[in-house]
Design a protein around this motif. Structure first.
Motif, PDB file in Angstrom:
ATOM      1  N   SER A  39       0.826  -1.209   0.000  1.00 21.39           N
ATOM      2  CA  SER A  39       0.000   0.000   0.000  1.00 21.39           C
ATOM      3  C   SER A  39       0.862   1.263   0.000  1.00 21.39           C
ATOM      4  O   SER A  39       0.526   2.242  -0.662  1.00 21.39           O
ATOM      5  N   LYS A  40       1.969   1.247   0.750  1.00 22.10           N
ATOM      6  CA  LYS A  40       2.867   2.408   0.785  1.00 22.10           C
ATOM      7  C   LYS A  40       3.561   2.592  -0.564  1.00 22.10           C
ATOM      8  O   LYS A  40       3.738   3.713  -1.033  1.00 22.10           O
ATOM      9  N   ILE A  41       3.983   1.513  -1.186  1.00 21.06           N
ATOM     10  CA  ILE A  41       4.676   1.603  -2.471  1.00 21.06           C
ATOM     11  C   ILE A  41       3.737   2.118  -3.549  1.00 21.06           C
ATOM     12  O   ILE A  41       4.087   3.002  -4.327  1.00 21.06           O
ATOM     13  N   ILE A  42       2.540   1.562  -3.594  1.00 24.54           N
ATOM     14  CA  ILE A  42       1.584   1.974  -4.619  1.00 24.54           C
ATOM     15  C   ILE A  42       1.035   3.360  -4.312  1.00 24.54           C
ATOM     16  O   ILE A  42       0.819   4.160  -5.218  1.00 24.54           O
ATOM     17  N   GLY A  43       0.796   3.654  -3.044  1.00 24.71           N
ATOM     18  CA  GLY A  43       0.352   4.976  -2.652  1.00 24.71           C
ATOM     19  C   GLY A  43      -1.149   5.193  -2.769  1.00 24.71           C
ATOM     20  O   GLY A  43      -1.627   6.296  -2.592  1.00 24.71           O
ATOM     21  N   ARG A  44      -1.878   4.169  -3.073  1.00 27.61           N
ATOM     22  CA  ARG A  44      -3.333   4.300  -3.146  1.00 27.61           C
ATOM     23  C   ARG A  44      -3.963   2.972  -2.785  1.00 27.61           C
ATOM     24  O   ARG A  44      -3.273   1.967  -2.644  1.00 27.61           O
ATOM     25  N   ALA A  45      -5.266   2.994  -2.644  1.00 26.49           N
ATOM     26  CA  ALA A  45      -5.969   1.769  -2.287  1.00 26.49           C
ATOM     27  C   ALA A  45      -5.898   0.762  -3.434  1.00 26.49           C
ATOM     28  O   ALA A  45      -6.061   1.111  -4.594  1.00 26.49           O
ATOM     29  N   ILE A  46      -5.647  -0.462  -3.087  1.00 24.83           N
ATOM     30  CA  ILE A  46      -5.578  -1.527  -4.079  1.00 24.83           C
ATOM     31  C   ILE A  46      -6.991  -2.064  -4.289  1.00 24.83           C
ATOM     32  O   ILE A  46      -7.693  -2.350  -3.319  1.00 24.83           O
ATOM     33  N   PRO A  47      -7.428  -2.225  -5.531  1.00 25.47           N
ATOM     34  CA  PRO A  47      -8.771  -2.756  -5.767  1.00 25.47           C
ATOM     35  C   PRO A  47      -8.940  -4.148  -5.147  1.00 25.47           C
ATOM     36  O   PRO A  47      -7.981  -4.918  -5.049  1.00 25.47           O
ATOM     37  N   PHE A  48     -10.160  -4.442  -4.772  1.00 23.60           N
ATOM     38  CA  PHE A  48     -10.455  -5.706  -4.108  1.00 23.60           C
ATOM     39  C   PHE A  48     -10.013  -6.899  -4.940  1.00 23.60           C
ATOM     40  O   PHE A  48      -9.426  -7.842  -4.424  1.00 23.60           O
ATOM     41  N   TRP A  49     -10.296  -6.870  -6.231  1.00 27.24           N
ATOM     42  CA  TRP A  49      -9.997  -8.048  -7.057  1.00 27.24           C
ATOM     43  C   TRP A  49      -8.497  -8.291  -7.181  1.00 27.24           C
ATOM     44  O   TRP A  49      -8.058  -9.442  -7.262  1.00 27.24           O
ATOM     45  N   VAL A  50      -7.683  -7.247  -7.137  1.00 24.27           N
ATOM     46  CA  VAL A  50      -6.231  -7.420  -7.186  1.00 24.27           C
ATOM     47  C   VAL A  50      -5.732  -8.001  -5.862  1.00 24.27           C
ATOM     48  O   VAL A  50      -4.889  -8.906  -5.845  1.00 24.27           O
ATOM     49  N   ARG A  51      -6.270  -7.489  -4.748  1.00 22.29           N
ATOM     50  CA  ARG A  51      -5.877  -8.027  -3.439  1.00 22.29           C
ATOM     51  C   ARG A  51      -6.253  -9.497  -3.322  1.00 22.29           C
ATOM     52  O   ARG A  51      -5.459 -10.317  -2.871  1.00 22.29           O
ATOM     53  N   TRP A  52      -7.478  -9.832  -3.741  1.00 24.63           N
ATOM     54  CA  TRP A  52      -7.929 -11.213  -3.659  1.00 24.63           C
ATOM     55  C   TRP A  52      -7.043 -12.125  -4.502  1.00 24.63           C
ATOM     56  O   TRP A  52      -6.586 -13.166  -4.029  1.00 24.63           O
ATOM     57  N   ALA A  53      -6.793 -11.748  -5.748  1.00 27.22           N
ATOM     58  CA  ALA A  53      -5.971 -12.583  -6.626  1.00 27.22           C
ATOM     59  C   ALA A  53      -4.536 -12.686  -6.114  1.00 27.22           C
ATOM     60  O   ALA A  53      -3.924 -13.751  -6.179  1.00 27.22           O
ATOM     61  N   ALA A 102     -11.641 -10.257 -14.874  1.00 24.27           N
ATOM     62  CA  ALA A 102     -13.000 -10.185 -15.410  1.00 24.27           C
ATOM     63  C   ALA A 102     -13.951  -9.581 -14.380  1.00 24.27           C
ATOM     64  O   ALA A 102     -14.813  -8.754 -14.717  1.00 24.27           O
ATOM     65  N   TYR A 103     -13.787  -9.972 -13.114  1.00 24.17           N
ATOM     66  CA  TYR A 103     -14.602  -9.393 -12.048  1.00 24.17           C
ATOM     67  C   TYR A 103     -14.340  -7.889 -11.932  1.00 24.17           C
ATOM     68  O   TYR A 103     -15.270  -7.094 -11.810  1.00 24.17           O
ATOM     69  N   GLY A 104     -13.058  -7.509 -11.966  1.00 21.81           N
ATOM     70  CA  GLY A 104     -12.715  -6.091 -11.883  1.00 21.81           C
ATOM     71  C   GLY A 104     -13.277  -5.300 -13.046  1.00 21.81           C
ATOM     72  O   GLY A 104     -13.786  -4.190 -12.873  1.00 21.81           O
ATOM     73  N   PHE A 105     -13.209  -5.847 -14.251  1.00 20.15           N
ATOM     74  CA  PHE A 105     -13.755  -5.178 -15.431  1.00 20.15           C
ATOM     75  C   PHE A 105     -15.265  -5.031 -15.308  1.00 20.15           C
ATOM     76  O   PHE A 105     -15.825  -3.959 -15.565  1.00 20.15           O
ATOM     77  N   ALA A 106     -15.943  -6.130 -14.895  1.00 16.41           N
ATOM     78  CA  ALA A 106     -17.404  -6.082 -14.758  1.00 16.41           C
ATOM     79  C   ALA A 106     -17.828  -5.097 -13.678  1.00 16.41           C
ATOM     80  O   ALA A 106     -18.801  -4.364 -13.841  1.00 16.41           O
ATOM     81  N   SER A 107     -17.110  -5.065 -12.565  1.00 20.64           N
ATOM     82  CA  SER A 107     -17.498  -4.144 -11.497  1.00 20.64           C
ATOM     83  C   SER A 107     -17.218  -2.696 -11.872  1.00 20.64           C
ATOM     84  O   SER A 107     -17.956  -1.799 -11.467  1.00 20.64           O
ATOM     85  N   SER A 108     -16.189  -2.453 -12.654  1.00 20.65           N
ATOM     86  CA  SER A 108     -15.926  -1.078 -13.075  1.00 20.65           C
ATOM     87  C   SER A 108     -16.972  -0.620 -14.110  1.00 20.65           C
ATOM     88  O   SER A 108     -17.328   0.538 -14.144  1.00 20.65           O
ATOM     89  N   ARG A 109     -17.450  -1.531 -14.923  1.00 20.38           N
ATOM     90  CA  ARG A 109     -18.493  -1.204 -15.909  1.00 20.38           C
ATOM     91  C   ARG A 109     -19.832  -0.927 -15.206  1.00 20.38           C
ATOM     92  O   ARG A 109     -20.595  -0.113 -15.654  1.00 20.38           O
ATOM     93  N   ARG A 110     -20.095  -1.644 -14.103  1.00 22.17           N
ATOM     94  CA  ARG A 110     -21.337  -1.444 -13.353  1.00 22.17           C
ATOM     95  C   ARG A 110     -21.376  -0.082 -12.684  1.00 22.17           C
ATOM     96  O   ARG A 110     -22.431   0.510 -12.546  1.00 22.17           O
ATOM     97  N   SER A 111     -20.214   0.399 -12.261  1.00 20.92           N
ATOM     98  CA  SER A 111     -20.180   1.666 -11.543  1.00 20.92           C
ATOM     99  C   SER A 111     -20.293   2.880 -12.473  1.00 20.92           C
ATOM    100  O   SER A 111     -20.499   3.990 -12.031  1.00 20.92           O
ATOM    101  N   LEU A 112     -20.143   2.651 -13.784  1.00 24.36           N
ATOM    102  CA  LEU A 112     -20.252   3.760 -14.736  1.00 24.36           C
ATOM    103  C   LEU A 112     -21.656   4.100 -15.011  1.00 24.36           C
ATOM    104  O   LEU A 112     -22.642   4.107 -14.863  1.00 24.36           O
TER     105      LEU A 112
END
Length: 112
Positions: A39-53, A102-112
């Motif tokens: 989290s410190k290296i990236i400097g922002r919140a990591i999306p759920f699907w990346v953390r899970w994977a 695929a989950y991350g893509f679908a969830s980002s499309r839903r939020s638009l």
């Protein structure tokens, strides 16, 4: 162990309990530190699907490392480690990351 007359049950229970506690303390500490560092290296919140994977990948690699390295392989026993575990781990990790993406893509499309 159940049929062994010389088994000392208290020592076995004590050893297993200490092993479980030490294992949990080590892995939980490493997980928390790794998460904070990422989290410190990236400097922002990591999306759920990346953390899970990522965590699923770490668990699978940690569990399958001895098998993939063929620890325990015996030359005179054909039944020990008969499969190609390295290829199966790579395929499994590809399925996990493709599914997570695929989950991350679908969830980002839903939020638009």
């Amino acid at each position: 162990m159940l049929s062994d007359d010389e088994a000392e049950w208290f020592n076995i229970v004590r050893l297993v309990t200490i092993g479980i506690i030490a294992h949990d303390i080590v892995w939980q500490s490493l997980s928390v530190v790794a998460g904070l560092l990422i989290s410190k290296i990236i400097g922002r919140a990591i999306p759920f699907w990346v953390r899970w994977a990522g965590w699923t990948t770490a668990i699978i690699v940690a569990m399958r490392w001895p098998v993939g390295r063929r620890y325990g392989d015996r030359l005179n026993n054909d039944t020990i480690l008969p499969r190609n575990y390295t290829n199966s781990i790579v395929i499994l990790l590809a399925v996990i990351w493709i599914g997570a993406a695929a989950y991350g893509f679908a969830s980002s499309r839903r939020s638009l």
